[in-house]
Design a protein around this motif. Structure first.
Motif, PDB file in Angstrom:
ATOM      1  N   VAL A  73     -16.969 -11.770  10.326  1.00  0.00           N
ATOM      2  CA  VAL A  73     -15.896 -10.832  10.017  1.00  0.00           C
ATOM      3  C   VAL A  73     -15.126 -10.486  11.287  1.00  0.00           C
ATOM      4  N   ASP A  74     -15.870 -10.150  12.346  1.00  0.00           N
ATOM      5  CA  ASP A  74     -15.216  -9.771  13.602  1.00  0.00           C
ATOM      6  C   ASP A  74     -14.342 -10.900  14.129  1.00  0.00           C
ATOM      7  N   ASP A  75     -14.837 -12.114  14.017  1.00  0.00           N
ATOM      8  CA  ASP A  75     -14.077 -13.257  14.518  1.00  0.00           C
ATOM      9  C   ASP A  75     -12.785 -13.438  13.740  1.00  0.00           C
ATOM     10  N   LEU A  76     -12.855 -13.354  12.410  1.00  0.00           N
ATOM     11  CA  LEU A  76     -11.663 -13.568  11.590  1.00  0.00           C
ATOM     12  C   LEU A  76     -10.665 -12.435  11.775  1.00  0.00           C
ATOM     13  N   VAL A  77     -11.144 -11.202  11.873  1.00  0.00           N
ATOM     14  CA  VAL A  77     -10.245 -10.074  12.123  1.00  0.00           C
ATOM     15  C   VAL A  77      -9.502 -10.277  13.439  1.00  0.00           C
ATOM     16  N   GLY A  78     -10.214 -10.762  14.442  1.00  0.00           N
ATOM     17  CA  GLY A  78      -9.592 -10.979  15.744  1.00  0.00           C
ATOM     18  C   GLY A  78      -8.536 -12.058  15.734  1.00  0.00           C
ATOM     19  N   ARG A  79      -8.609 -13.003  14.792  1.00  0.00           N
ATOM     20  CA  ARG A  79      -7.640 -14.100  14.722  1.00  0.00           C
ATOM     21  C   ARG A  79      -6.519 -13.850  13.725  1.00  0.00           C
ATOM     22  N   THR A  80      -6.569 -12.723  13.024  1.00  0.00           N
ATOM     23  CA  THR A  80      -5.645 -12.483  11.920  1.00  0.00           C
ATOM     24  C   THR A  80      -4.525 -11.532  12.326  1.00  0.00           C
ATOM     25  N   THR A  81      -3.304 -11.922  12.002  1.00  0.00           N
ATOM     26  CA  THR A  81      -2.141 -11.047  12.135  1.00  0.00           C
ATOM     27  C   THR A  81      -1.709 -10.636  10.736  1.00  0.00           C
ATOM     28  N   PHE A  82      -1.684  -9.324  10.498  1.00  0.00           N
ATOM     29  CA  PHE A  82      -1.295  -8.831   9.180  1.00  0.00           C
ATOM     30  C   PHE A  82       0.206  -8.567   9.133  1.00  0.00           C
ATOM     31  N   ALA A  83       0.711  -8.355   7.908  1.00  0.00           N
ATOM     32  CA  ALA A  83       2.156  -8.304   7.635  1.00  0.00           C
ATOM     33  C   ALA A  83       2.912  -7.468   8.649  1.00  0.00           C
TER      34      ALA A  83
END
Length: 688
Positions: free
Chosen positions: A249-259
């Protein structure tokens, strides 16, 4: 060729022309009866045996009209001149049966038409005889009697109440006379509930009464258009467990840019609400964007279904996002609106009303461009054979903008409903999938919504896991329901998306497996980070994600235009096409449409044109029908529209172009219904 060019959007090019009907074809008529006068006398005698409307102070009488065996029934005259056609039922091998409400005036006119049919034949000027008057109507009828409750029944026949005692009935009332029925029903022992679902011509209520009491009320008060059984919604399926680490989860959150846009599109989930505790959801779902159809309902997700949909609507199948090291961009946001209570269930007749309330609550909070993802259905309207139900009718009203506090067109996606695993007892699974008992669940048959079925590309079990997958790669997911109808009602499902697979190990029924379903978010975070979510719920959430991305690309298009582009981009997989011959007939293709709709949407095709594959988008309005100048006549065709397309002067010609004196001149195209053209150009035409 790469699809890297935006579509052309055209406006203001439609020119209205008077409609001209296509000539030719044959009108079906019943055959002539052997003894015209005797047939007329038999029908008149049947009318004589009916209760006298005036003497009994009745508003009219419900007629059960049976057609002649093996003959067509021409029903046009049964819906005019004091006669209201309520139902037509056609069963294989049996005469057609019609239910008609007749006022006193309607009975008089029906009697007169039968008398004229059986009377002296009209004579031509040359002395020859003309056909008898009203031949189509009278020769369509084999018998007439007073109708009972079963003649008004629109639910499955085996669900008609037969046991003694009071029962709940769903009563469809004529809106113009509904207040009179509701006010006087108690005089006959019929208790009418206060909750109502309103449609343009009907008002739906729940009444509690014995069959005898209800029959007496209907006979003496009139105004009832149909009866049905009130039932509960289908239960949501249980989440399937899967163990994952919190580091993912932490890894994906760190790679994700939200709208980031100022006005992003939203996916609204009318379901069981969504949990904001999950780090993958919280950035895309504000606390103020969780709503409920009823003010007393908690806006948290205590079951998990809504949170599962949310993860798929944001990221797609999380197993893909987790295994890549690339940045992830989420260009839209979420809303949730609880329409399913945490305890108990919604009354069946209020399913449409509760759905509307949930949508109203979200729209009242903010002005936004929304995609509505409805992944809950009911099996208790089955079989409906494609016909509208109260819930599907409300979905149609919401999509068209006729219902809701905000009168606007809406983009609505509805799941097809899930198959019963216990129905699969071995052999070809498609035989079960295609069976009429496995038809699409209400409200997915709604005309104006996108119905999403499921197919699968998940055919691999973990190493060493025994068993075999039910569905092959690229074919129908075994969980997906199919259409039971072949004509009249629209093609459903519209499209199919990934819905996972089942596997079989040992004796049937087949089983689910976490490895054979999309991965998504779990509402119990941090106790559990992920879970699997399959079937048509997952397919609908995935479809909502794609179509919202498409709309974000073309934010000024109408919802119905986005729907048209999305569905028309769909194609059947090779596995689907393997079920029909290389040169398929219309019947062969019907099998594919009932299973897969138009197939799997191609988002590259939907979003972009290519240098050798141009998509033209035209949005316009049309009034296809108008009132007839003749009193009591049905509406007639009003207009068609011709579109002059901006063909370039050189270098390209339309795919239907033929050489001649008009080479490279502008072409007029008459589009009567959605069509797919050749490979050189595609036209997406949306008429509202």
């Amino acid at each position: 060729m790469a699809r890297d060019r935006r579509h052309f959007t055209l406006s203001g090019i439609g020119k209205a022309r008077p409609f001209a009907a296509k000539t030719g074809g044959k009108t079906k008529h019943p055959s002539d009866v052997n003894h015209r006068e005797a047939h007329a006398q038999a029908l008149l005698a049947a009318l004589d045996h009916l209760p006298n409307v005036a003497d009994n102070n009745l508003p009219g009488i419900y007629l059960a009209i049976e057609g002649r065996p093996h003959e067509v029934m021409v029903t046009k005259s049964l819906n005019a001149s004091g006669l209201t056609l309520l139902k037509v039922e056609k069963q294989p091998g049996a005469p057609v049966e019609a239910t008609v409400f007749a006022t006193e005036k309607g009975l008089e006119k029906l009697r007169k038409k039968i008398e004229d049919f059986g009377g002296d034949l009209p004579v031509n000027e040359d002395g020859s005889f003309k056909p008898p008057k009203n031949a189509d109507l009278v020769q369509s009828i084999g018998a007439i009697s007073e109708a009972g409750l079963r003649a008004l029944w629109r639910s499955p026949e085996d669900r008609f109440p037969t046991e003694a005692g009071k029962k709940a009935w769903e009563v469809w009332l004529d809106k113009s006379t509904a207040p009179d029925f509701i006010a006087a029903a108690a005089d006959y022992g019929v208790a009418v509930g206060t909750d109502k679902l309103e449609f343009p011509e009907d008002l739906v209520v729940i009444a509690v009464a014995t069959a005898v009491e209800l029959a007496a009320a209907i006979r003496n008060l009139g105004g009832v258009r149909a009866l049905a059984t009130p039932t509960r919604t289908a239960d949501d399926f249980d989440a399937m467990p899967i163990e994952e680490q919190h580091e993912w989860v932490d890894d994906l959150v760190g790679r994700t840019t939200f709208a980031a846009p100022a006005n992003p599109n939203y996916i609204t989930l009318p379901d069981r609400c969504v949990s904001r505790a999950h780090p993958l959801i919280q950035p895309a779902l504000a606390a103020a964007d969780r709503h409920a159809a009823e003010a007393a309902w908690d806006v948290n997700d205590f079951v998990g279904h809504g949170t599962q949909l949310a993860g798929l609507a944001l990221f797609g199948d999380l197993s893909i996002a987790l295994q890549t090291t690339l940045p992830v961009a989420v260009g839209h946001r979420l809303e949730s609106s609880k329409i399913i209570p945490d305890a108990g269930h919604n009354p069946h007749h209020l399913l449409g009303a509760v759905t509307r309330k949930g949508i109203d609550m979200a729209e009242a909070a903010a002005e936004r461009q929304r995609t509505f993802c409805l992944a809950t259905t009911t099996e208790h309207d089955t079989p409906h054979d494609g016909a509208p139900t109260s819930w599907s009718s409300e979905i149609d009203q919401l999509a068209s903008g006729a219902s809701g506090l905000e009168k606007r067109q809406r983009l609505l996606l509805v799941s097809a409903g899930n198959s019963d695993q216990n129905a699969f007892t071995g052999g070809d699974y498609l035989a079960v999938s295609d069976h009429p008992d496995n038809e699409l669940e209400s409200p997915s048959q709604a005309w104006n919504a996108i119905c999403v079925g499921a197919y699968t590309q998940k055919v691999t079990l973990p190493p060493g896991e025994p068993g075999a997958c039910v569905a092959p790669l690229g074919d129908l997911a075994p969980s997906s329901r199919t259409a039971s109808w072949q004509s009249y009602w629209p093609i459903k499902p519209d499209v199919v998306y990934e819905g996972g697979n089942w596997f079989l190990h040992g004796a049937p029924p087949p089983m689910k497996h976490p490895a054979l379903a999309p991965l998504t978010t779990d509402h119990q975070y941090p106790q559990r980070a992920f879970t699997s979510c399959g079937e048509t719920s997952a397919a609908t959430a995935l479809a909502s994600r794609d179509i919202t991305t498409l709309w974000s690309d073309y934010p000024k298009l109408w919802p119905e235009t986005v729907r048209a582009i999305f569905v028309s981009s769909a194609r059947w997989t090779n596995r689907m096409l393997a079920h029909v011959p290389a040169q398929p007939s219309k019947t062969d293709l019907g099998i594919l449409f009932r299973r897969y709709g138009y197939g799997v949407p191609d988002m590259e095709r939907a979003r972009r044109s290519a240098s050798n594959a141009l998509t033209l988008i035209v949005e316009d309005t049309i009034k296809p029908y108008k009132k007839s100048a003749r009193k009591h006549s049905e509406h007639i065709h009003n207009e068609l529209k011709l579109f002059e397309l901006p063909w370039p002067g050189q270098g390209i010609a339309p795919p239907w172009y033929c050489s001649g004196n008009n080479a490279h001149q502008p072409q007029h195209v008459h589009v009567a219904q959605p069509v797919r053209t050749g490979p050189r150009i595609e036209i997406s035409l949306c008429l509202a």
